[in-house]
Write a protein that holds these residues in place. Sequence first.
Motif, PDB file in Angstrom:
ATOM      1  N   CYS A   8       0.841  -1.201   0.000  1.00 22.04           N
ATOM      2  CA  CYS A   8       0.000   0.000   0.000  1.00 22.04           C
ATOM      3  C   CYS A   8       0.875   1.249   0.000  1.00 22.04           C
ATOM      4  O   CYS A   8       1.763   1.386   0.832  1.00 22.04           O
ATOM      5  CB  CYS A   8      -0.897  -0.014   1.232  1.00 22.04           C
ATOM      6  SG  CYS A   8      -1.785   1.517   1.480  1.00 22.04           S
ATOM      7  N   CYS A  43       0.101   3.219   3.667  1.00 19.95           N
ATOM      8  CA  CYS A  43       0.583   2.721   4.952  1.00 19.95           C
ATOM      9  C   CYS A  43       1.862   1.909   4.792  1.00 19.95           C
ATOM     10  O   CYS A  43       2.457   1.493   5.773  1.00 19.95           O
ATOM     11  CB  CYS A  43      -0.506   1.927   5.672  1.00 19.95           C
ATOM     12  SG  CYS A  43      -1.069   0.452   4.820  1.00 19.95           S
ATOM     13  N   CYS A  70      -5.589   0.072   5.716  1.00 26.05           N
ATOM     14  CA  CYS A  70      -5.850   1.472   6.073  1.00 26.05           C
ATOM     15  C   CYS A  70      -7.044   2.051   5.330  1.00 26.05           C
ATOM     16  O   CYS A  70      -7.451   3.170   5.608  1.00 26.05           O
ATOM     17  CB  CYS A  70      -4.604   2.333   5.833  1.00 26.05           C
ATOM     18  SG  CYS A  70      -4.202   2.575   4.101  1.00 26.05           S
TER      19      CYS A  70
END
Length: 112
Positions: A82, A85, A108
Amino acid sequence: MERKKTERKKIHVKSGDTVVVLAGKNKGKKGKVMKVIPDKGTVVVEGVNMIKKHQKPTQAMPQGGIIEKEAPVPDSKVMTVCPRCNRPTRMGRKLLETGKPARVCKKCGEVI
Ligand SMILES: [Zn+2]
């Protein structure tokens, strides 16, 4: 659960995604997906799974020679990282308010 149809395999990563390798000799390596090969279920990740390849002479390299090149890895061996995050995550799916499907980080909630 084998499907006989010749439909293309669904690859869970997209070109441009940052992924981390989960298994094999490249385990833990991170890179950007340069190419997705749906027919084979593999992806080419920048700087991952380098192999030496003999290159035929070209205009740019009249001598030919040996170049290092990324070899494809099975998509099952990589996981998307990601961008928000910075953790390897599975992607969820949701519909945006516009009605368009989007991928979201399951950790997240960021739309990717
Ligand atoms: Zn995230």
